[in-house]
Design a protein around this motif. Structure first.
Motif, mmCIF file in Angstrom:
data_model
loop_
_atom_site.group_PDB
_atom_site.id
_atom_site.type_symbol
_atom_site.label_atom_id
_atom_site.label_comp_id
_atom_site.label_asym_id
_atom_site.label_seq_id
_atom_site.Cartn_x
_atom_site.Cartn_y
_atom_site.Cartn_z
ATOM 1 N N GLU A 1 1.732 0.369 11.326
ATOM 2 C CA GLU A 1 1.493 1.516 10.430
ATOM 3 C C GLU A 1 0.478 1.176 9.358
ATOM 4 N N ARG A 2 0.561 -0.032 8.822
ATOM 5 C CA ARG A 2 -0.407 -0.443 7.803
ATOM 6 C C ARG A 2 -1.816 -0.516 8.372
ATOM 7 N N CYS A 3 -1.953 -0.994 9.596
ATOM 8 C CA CYS A 3 -3.279 -1.070 10.215
ATOM 9 C C CYS A 3 -3.856 0.316 10.448
ATOM 10 N N ARG A 4 -3.019 1.263 10.882
ATOM 11 C CA ARG A 4 -3.510 2.629 11.078
ATOM 12 C C ARG A 4 -3.935 3.268 9.776
ATOM 13 N N SER A 5 -3.182 3.055 8.711
ATOM 14 C CA SER A 5 -3.554 3.634 7.417
ATOM 15 C C SER A 5 -4.827 3.009 6.869
ATOM 16 N N CYS A 6 -5.035 1.709 7.121
ATOM 17 C CA CYS A 6 -6.263 1.067 6.651
ATOM 18 C C CYS A 6 -7.484 1.579 7.402
ATOM 19 N N ARG A 7 -7.327 1.891 8.683
ATOM 20 C CA ARG A 7 -8.458 2.421 9.436
ATOM 21 C C ARG A 7 -8.812 3.836 9.000
ATOM 22 N N LYS A 8 -7.805 4.636 8.677
ATOM 23 C CA LYS A 8 -8.060 6.022 8.298
ATOM 24 C C LYS A 8 -8.542 6.157 6.869
ATOM 25 N N ALA A 9 -8.183 5.225 5.998
ATOM 26 C CA ALA A 9 -8.546 5.331 4.593
ATOM 27 C C ALA A 9 -10.045 5.127 4.421
ATOM 28 N N PRO A 10 -10.700 5.944 3.556
ATOM 29 C CA PRO A 10 -12.142 5.759 3.312
ATOM 30 C C PRO A 10 -12.402 4.488 2.536
ATOM 31 N N PRO A 11 -13.553 3.880 2.703
ATOM 32 C CA PRO A 11 -13.848 2.649 1.955
ATOM 33 C C PRO A 11 -13.934 2.914 0.465
ATOM 34 N N GLY A 12 -13.448 1.952 -0.323
ATOM 35 C CA GLY A 12 -13.442 2.121 -1.775
ATOM 36 C C GLY A 12 -14.840 2.111 -2.365
ATOM 37 N N ARG A 13 -15.733 1.359 -1.832
ATOM 38 C CA ARG A 13 -17.098 1.293 -2.335
ATOM 39 C C ARG A 13 -18.044 1.049 -1.173
ATOM 40 N N ALA A 14 -19.290 1.348 -1.435
ATOM 41 C CA ALA A 14 -20.283 1.199 -0.378
ATOM 42 C C ALA A 14 -20.454 -0.266 -0.004
ATOM 43 N N ARG A 15 -20.729 -0.480 1.240
ATOM 44 C CA ARG A 15 -20.894 -1.843 1.719
ATOM 45 C C ARG A 15 -22.237 -2.398 1.258
ATOM 46 N N ARG A 16 -22.190 -3.615 0.785
ATOM 47 C CA ARG A 16 -23.412 -4.260 0.323
ATOM 48 C C ARG A 16 -24.295 -4.594 1.516
ATOM 49 N N SER A 17 -25.559 -4.295 1.325
ATOM 50 C CA SER A 17 -26.504 -4.589 2.395
ATOM 51 C C SER A 17 -26.805 -6.083 2.430
ATOM 52 N N SER A 18 -27.045 -6.557 3.590
ATOM 53 C CA SER A 18 -27.347 -7.974 3.769
ATOM 54 C C SER A 18 -28.521 -8.093 4.733
ATOM 55 N N GLY B 1 18.170 -13.712 12.603
ATOM 56 C CA GLY B 1 17.017 -13.626 11.711
ATOM 57 C C GLY B 1 15.728 -13.341 12.458
ATOM 58 N N PHE B 2 15.565 -13.967 13.614
ATOM 59 C CA PHE B 2 14.361 -13.701 14.403
ATOM 60 C C PHE B 2 14.330 -12.258 14.894
ATOM 61 N N SER B 3 15.482 -11.734 15.287
ATOM 62 C CA SER B 3 15.539 -10.349 15.752
ATOM 63 C C SER B 3 15.186 -9.371 14.640
ATOM 64 N N LEU B 4 15.699 -9.611 13.449
ATOM 65 C CA LEU B 4 15.370 -8.724 12.332
ATOM 66 C C LEU B 4 13.923 -8.896 11.882
ATOM 67 N N ALA B 5 13.396 -10.101 12.016
ATOM 68 C CA ALA B 5 11.996 -10.322 11.622
ATOM 69 C C ALA B 5 11.024 -9.557 12.508
ATOM 70 N N LEU B 6 11.441 -9.184 13.712
ATOM 71 C CA LEU B 6 10.583 -8.375 14.577
ATOM 72 C C LEU B 6 10.366 -6.973 14.026
ATOM 73 N N SER B 7 11.128 -6.587 13.010
ATOM 74 C CA SER B 7 10.919 -5.280 12.381
ATOM 75 C C SER B 7 9.593 -5.208 11.653
ATOM 76 N N PHE B 8 8.952 -6.349 11.439
ATOM 77 C CA PHE B 8 7.631 -6.331 10.812
ATOM 78 C C PHE B 8 6.579 -5.686 11.719
ATOM 79 N N ALA B 9 6.819 -5.658 13.033
ATOM 80 C CA ALA B 9 5.812 -5.138 13.969
ATOM 81 C C ALA B 9 5.485 -3.663 13.721
ATOM 82 N N PRO B 10 6.476 -2.742 13.633
ATOM 83 C CA PRO B 10 6.113 -1.344 13.323
ATOM 84 C C PRO B 10 5.476 -1.185 11.956
#
Length: 293
Positions: A187-204, A174-183
């Protein structure tokens, strides 16, 4: 694409763990009881979760022995029954998910599903390890797991060993198969960085916008791009204006000749003076006459 090593290792260890856990759950060998006073010396009583068997060297094993001491009503036995069955069901579910996630018949595996199957198999290994450890802890406690008093002895059976091995293999698989979460996570992190923001960031208050002036670049840098020199805006505007009309023909340059002999003063003195006197006498003046010209 080749199947990753962690998936291959998990698909090998998990079925082995399932087989060992199933064998340890069904076989009546969790505890061995021997040394009965009123029976032959070679008589051994095998106690499991579902049955008890009596074995003698000169006879075959006889199962379905009566439970006179209330062994099956003991709390470790009842808890072990429920947890081992739950572990087997979770293991079967985890292997099904692993088969669909690894997908050896396709080029690309499903990393998220394979990782989920690893989590399920790891939980199944824990569910199998808990009852085995608890039963082993109370193995010699005759008040919890009933058995005859001394000189009767109790020992660890082979089913308990198989349960330990199966649980460890399920945990590792089970631990060996759970390591499949790493790729999948990468991939999810790369897609989140490339995706444009949904809305403008609120100024603070902590956000400060600075309008920096554009640096003044030299013409060699400012009008140079793509490996070519670009004309300046003034030159570009002047070149873009179209000329009206047609070119006028220019006359060829003219050659002018001087009729005066510029080398006249460089002649010999004799001829010069003689010629001058003659000119004076003939014309009666010091100026040259028209005939001399």
């Amino acid at each position: 694409m080749r199947t990753p090593l962690v998936m291959t290792l998990g698909m090998v260890l998990a079925p082995c763990g399932l087989l060992l856990t199933l064998t340890g759950t069904l076989t009546p060998g969790w505890r061995l009881v021997k040394g009965f006073l009123d029976q032959p010396v070679d008589v051994v009583l095998y106690q499991g979760l579902w049955d008890m068997c009596r074995e003698q060297s000169s006879r075959e094993r006889q199962c379905g022995q009566p439970d006179d001491l209330g062994y099956f009503a003991a709390e470790p036995v009842r808890v072990a029954r429920g947890l081992t069955i739950t572990s087997l069901a979770a293991t079967a579910l985890g292997l099904l998910l692993a088969t669909l996630g690894v997908r050896c018949w396709q080029d690309e595996p499903h990393f998220a599903l394979a990782g989920l199957s690893g989590v399920v198999l790891f939980a199944a290994g824990l569910l199998s390890l808990i009852p085995v450890s608890w039963y082993n802890h109370f193995l010699a406690d005759r008040a919890v797991l009933p058995a005859q008093s001394s000189p009767v002895t109790v020992q660890v059976g082979y089913s308990l060993v198989l349960g330990y091995l199966g649980s460890c293999l399920l945990l590792l698989g089970g631990f060996s198969l759970a390591l499949s979460f790493a790729p999948w996570c990468a991939e999810r992190c790369r897609s989140c960085r490339k995706a444009p923001p949904g809305r403008a960031r609120r100024s603070s208050i902590s956000t400060v916008y600075v309008d920096w002036p554009e640096p003044a670049l030299t013409p060699a840098i400012k009008y140079y791009s793509d490996g070519q020199h670009r004309p300046r805006p003034v030159q570009l505007g002047a070149a873009s204006q179209r000329k009206v009309g047609f070119p006028m023909p220019r006359p060829p340059p003219k050659a002018y000749s001087n009729p005066v002999d510029v080398l006249d003063g460089e002649k010999a003195p004799d001829s010069h003076h003689g010629g001058s006197s003659r000119s004076t006498r003939s014309c009666g003046s010091t100026l040259p006459c028209d005939s001399d010209l």
